[in-house]
Enzyme design. Sequence first.
Site, PDB file in Angstrom:
ATOM      1  N   ALA A 122       5.278  19.758  -1.248  1.00 32.67           N
ATOM      2  CA  ALA A 122       6.139  20.909  -1.104  1.00 32.67           C
ATOM      3  C   ALA A 122       5.750  21.789  -1.537  1.00 32.67           C
ATOM      4  O   ALA A 122       5.167  22.704  -2.432  1.00 32.67           O
ATOM      5  CB  ALA A 122       7.015  19.893  -2.254  1.00 32.67           C
ATOM      6  N   ASP A 123       6.772  23.755  -1.327  1.00 30.16           N
ATOM      7  CA  ASP A 123       6.386  24.417  -2.208  1.00 30.16           C
ATOM      8  C   ASP A 123       7.959  24.964  -2.755  1.00 30.16           C
ATOM      9  O   ASP A 123       8.813  24.931  -1.958  1.00 30.16           O
ATOM     10  CB  ASP A 123       5.621  25.685  -1.029  1.00 30.16           C
ATOM     11  CG  ASP A 123       5.684  26.934  -1.694  1.00 30.16           C
ATOM     12  OD1 ASP A 123       4.621  26.595  -2.634  1.00 30.16           O
ATOM     13  OD2 ASP A 123       6.148  27.761  -1.218  1.00 30.16           O
ATOM     14  N   THR A 124       7.636  25.982  -3.952  1.00 29.05           N
ATOM     15  CA  THR A 124       9.432  26.215  -4.776  1.00 29.05           C
ATOM     16  C   THR A 124       8.997  27.756  -4.084  1.00 29.05           C
ATOM     17  O   THR A 124       8.350  28.269  -5.442  1.00 29.05           O
ATOM     18  CB  THR A 124       9.491  25.254  -6.259  1.00 29.05           C
ATOM     19  OG1 THR A 124       9.039  23.947  -5.480  1.00 29.05           O
ATOM     20  CG2 THR A 124      11.203  25.777  -6.199  1.00 29.05           C
ATOM     21  N   THR A 168      13.029  25.182  -1.610  1.00 28.24           N
ATOM     22  CA  THR A 168      11.880  24.019  -1.810  1.00 28.24           C
ATOM     23  C   THR A 168      12.074  23.892  -0.801  1.00 28.24           C
ATOM     24  O   THR A 168      13.091  23.298   0.250  1.00 28.24           O
ATOM     25  CB  THR A 168      11.918  23.194  -3.281  1.00 28.24           C
ATOM     26  OG1 THR A 168      12.179  23.715  -4.000  1.00 28.24           O
ATOM     27  CG2 THR A 168      10.704  22.577  -2.957  1.00 28.24           C
ATOM     28  N   GLY A 169      10.416  24.416   0.379  1.00 28.49           N
ATOM     29  CA  GLY A 169      10.280  23.369   1.108  1.00 28.49           C
ATOM     30  C   GLY A 169       9.515  21.643   1.417  1.00 28.49           C
ATOM     31  O   GLY A 169       8.121  22.169   0.051  1.00 28.49           O
TER      32      GLY A 169
END
Length: 241
Positions: free
Chosen positions: A95-97, A146-147
């Site tokens: 995840a990346d936010t 978020t991805g």
Amino acid sequence: MAAPVTPLALPVFKKLARKRVVLASSSPRRKDLLAIVGFVPEIVPSTFAEDLPKADFAGRLAEYPVATAGEKALEVYERLVRTDDENPPDLVISADTVVIFPPERDTARGGPAEGETSEVLEKPVNAADQRAVLRLMAGRQCEVVTGVCIVYPTIDAPGYKLESISCSTLVQFYDNTDETIDAYISHGEGHDRAGGFAIQGLGGLLIDRIEGSYDNTVGFPSSMFWRWITELDADGVFDEL
């Protein structure tokens, strides 16, 4: 120490409990959000530099965290396969936010911030930078995106599949006074967070309301993620692992 949570008696939890599932993140917040539902994956932080050029995502900044999460997941998956091809991961989650200000919908033509440029906010470089960002957002909204990506093995080339979802939450700040902002900064919180605030901590005092997932603002859209994983399970994805 709190006792471990027993997962819901749903097929997807039972299947994944028998698999090698890896979280490609060292974030304690993401680990905790998964543990809340009784899911405890192996932790293998990604070494991806997270240096994708943001200029390549102009006008579509919400795609930036999805692309970054994908790179994180692939880096960990490929590294673990190289390290031990007899015990590859069955599923890698990443995840990346990011915090976007102003939200791109606001800077679009006809939006309330037309003429401004939406940017992905980084972690403040110092207290002055944190103060400037929080003052700028006072009384306004930012967008937390978020991805989340997963990678799992397949028999088709290249031997794995990458899938992703994206979650967006609008965060409305109070019209915070300089005194309130300075008190928050002096407390020491938020200097290590994108946008300069931590909503799950004292930073919540700066926030009027949100539109969307709270968990997403913390770093992982738990409910959306599990609905997605359940749908993939219904499609038979995890039967093949």
